[in-house]
Each structure stands twice: as structure tokens, then as C-alpha cells.
Design a protein around this motif. Structure first.
Motif, PDB file in Angstrom:
ATOM      1  N   ARG A  22       0.894  -1.252  -0.046  1.00  0.00           N
ATOM      2  CA  ARG A  22      -0.053   0.112  -0.125  1.00  0.00           C
ATOM      3  C   ARG A  22       0.704   1.288  -0.211  1.00  0.00           C
ATOM      4  O   ARG A  22       1.948   1.350   0.622  1.00  0.00           O
ATOM      5  N   GLN A  23       0.411   2.187  -0.940  1.00  0.00           N
ATOM      6  CA  GLN A  23       0.993   3.370  -0.946  1.00  0.00           C
ATOM      7  C   GLN A  23       0.101   4.416  -0.652  1.00  0.00           C
ATOM      8  O   GLN A  23      -0.534   5.014  -1.389  1.00  0.00           O
ATOM      9  N   GLN A  24       0.124   5.087   0.486  1.00  0.00           N
ATOM     10  CA  GLN A  24      -0.852   5.994   0.806  1.00  0.00           C
ATOM     11  C   GLN A  24      -0.253   7.370   0.293  1.00  0.00           C
ATOM     12  O   GLN A  24       0.756   7.782   0.019  1.00  0.00           O
TER      13      GLN A  24
ATOM     14  N   SER B 256      -5.626   5.046  -1.486  1.00  0.00           N
ATOM     15  CA  SER B 256      -4.003   4.633  -1.631  1.00  0.00           C
ATOM     16  C   SER B 256      -3.842   4.269  -2.979  1.00  0.00           C
ATOM     17  O   SER B 256      -4.721   3.821  -3.616  1.00  0.00           O
TER      18      SER B 256
ATOM     19  N   TYR C 139      -2.623   0.714  -4.362  1.00  0.00           N
ATOM     20  CA  TYR C 139      -2.093  -0.565  -4.022  1.00  0.00           C
ATOM     21  C   TYR C 139      -1.368  -1.276  -5.340  1.00  0.00           C
ATOM     22  O   TYR C 139      -1.971  -1.197  -6.378  1.00  0.00           O
TER      23      TYR C 139
END
Lengths: 112, 117
Positions: free
Chosen positions: A36-38, A89, A91
Motif C-alpha cells: 500500500r502506498q498512501q 491509496s 495498491y
């Protein structure tokens, strides 16, 4: 290197709903990963998915929220369940290659 | 355990100038180190990797990085920046399986590179 595709590439969802993200690889791989990259942040590993076994989740991530399937050596899915705006986010799935990892293009999720 | 620190969340250079993006690592086992680049609205692309062979590693698009054990660093450089280099760059570390590491990558927080004309 491996060629990885993800579907959908982006989506806008309502809170309380669920979204399943698909990851397809052009070759057979043992280990697949979901990150995950917020917004504005780095990548955080959600879980490692090996074919034929339950996914291994990192601290702070649970199977009820992020169920993962790995039915064969070229495919995996990540479901984001009961979504809230905090789940907005990117993904990304990745696969273990020789001494490295290769990443898919990501799925951009916005939860309203 | 491994960790990565990238100094400077934003770096701005002029076109043609030297690019230097800093990465320091911490690792309980001899590390494997990586630089990835993320262009806007895209996934991560591997730029280069260090896996205990030559300490100076050359990657794609003219980038290179030098592993310095004494400084626990793996800084990324490019002699002359191009407009197309504008992107976010991530340093990552993992330990080799043969030395008790795993396949898990630990990422730094990223450095956003801006290239000015």
C-alpha cells in the motif's frame, strides 16, 4: 524481468463497499507481495502471498480487512473490505525475481 | 532488521546539473540495496541494485550508485539531469536469503526530484 498487470488501474468507491484488485504475471512465480502506498508516503508491505498457502500479513494488517487469494503461480487478488476514506491509496503487487522485486503499475483507489 | 533513511524529501536541480539523492541504511545482515523510480501515475521501476558484487553499480538512464559500507550509504547519482528524470525515487533494502534475510523489501520514504529548465 516479469511483466505484471493489475486491474482495475483506478477506481472510485463508496465507503462501506469492497473492491477486489487483480494481479496477473506473465510467468510463474513463487512469491507475490501486496503493498500500500498512501498519498505522499512510501510503500508499506501488506502481505506476502505464496501459492497453496495462506498469506502472511504484516503487523497492522489483518485478513478480514485485506483478504488475499493466490489460486495459481501467475495470479493473485487483494480485496479491500468495508472501505473507508483512509483506505484511499495506491495498491501495488510485486513478484520476487532474482535478487530483486518487480512491481505492477498499481491500482489507484479513492474512497468517498 | 533493516531500515532506510532518505535525506531530503524534495530535491530540485537544473537541467544538466549533477543529481545526488542520498540513502543511508541499517541492516543486521549484509544488505542488498536497491533504487526504484516512480514516474507520475505509474508503478515502480528498478533503476539499479547492489547485491555484494561491485560496489559501484550502474543502472538504467545513466544513473549509478556506490555502496559504502563504512558510511552505510548507497547514494544515487547522475552526472547530468534531464527533464525526463523528474520522478520520485525510492531506496530499499533487504537481506540476502543465504545470510538470514528475507524477500521482504524495506523502503525509504522517497525523494521527489524536480528538474528545472
Amino acid at each position: 524481468s516479469a511483466v505484471i498487470s493489475q486491474k482495475p488501474s483506478r477506481d472510485i468507491c463508496q465507503r462501506g463497499t469492497s473492491l477486489t484488485i487483480q494481479c496477473q504475471v506473465d510467468s510463474q512465480v513463487t512469491m507475490m507481495f501486496w503493498y500500500r502506498q498512501q498519498p505522499g508516503q512510501s510503500l508499506t508491505l501488506i502481505a506476502t502471498a505464496n501459492q497453496g498457502s495462506e498469506a502472511t500479513y504484516e503487523s497492522g494488517f489483518v485478513i478480514d480487512k485485506f483478504p488475499i487469494s493466490r489460486p495459481n503461480l501467475t495470479f493473485s487478488t487483494l480485496t479491500v473490505s468495508n472501505m473507508s476514506p483512509e483506505d484511499s491509496s495506491i495498491y501495488l503487487c510485486s513478484v520476487a525475481g532474482y535478487e530483486t522485486q518487480y512491481f505492477g503499475p498499481g491500482t489507484r483507489l479513492l474512497v468517498l | 532488521a533493516q531500515s532506510v533513511t532518505q535525506l531530503g524529501s524534495h530535491v530540485s536541480v537544473s537541467e544538466g546539473a549533477l543529481v545526488l539523492l542520498r540513502c543511508n541504511y541499517s541492516s543486521s545482515v549484509p544488505p542488498y540495496l536497491f533504487w526504484y523510480v516512480q514516474y507520475p501515475n505509474q508503478g515502480l521501476q528498478l533503476l539499479l541494485k547492489y547485491t555484494s558484487a561491485a560496489t559501484l553499480v550502474k543502472g538504467i538512464n545513466g544513473f549509478e550508485a556506490e555502496f559504502k559500507k563504512s558510511e552505510t550509504s548507497f547514494h544515487l547519482t547522475k552526472p547530468s539531469a534531464h527533464m525526463s528524470d523528474a520522478a520520485e525515487y525510492f531506496c530499499a533494502v533487504k537481506g540476502p536469503l543465504s545470510q538470514g534475510g528475507s524477500e521482504k523489501l524495506v523502503f525509504g520514504k522517497g525523494t521527489k526530484l524536480t528538474v528545472n529548465p
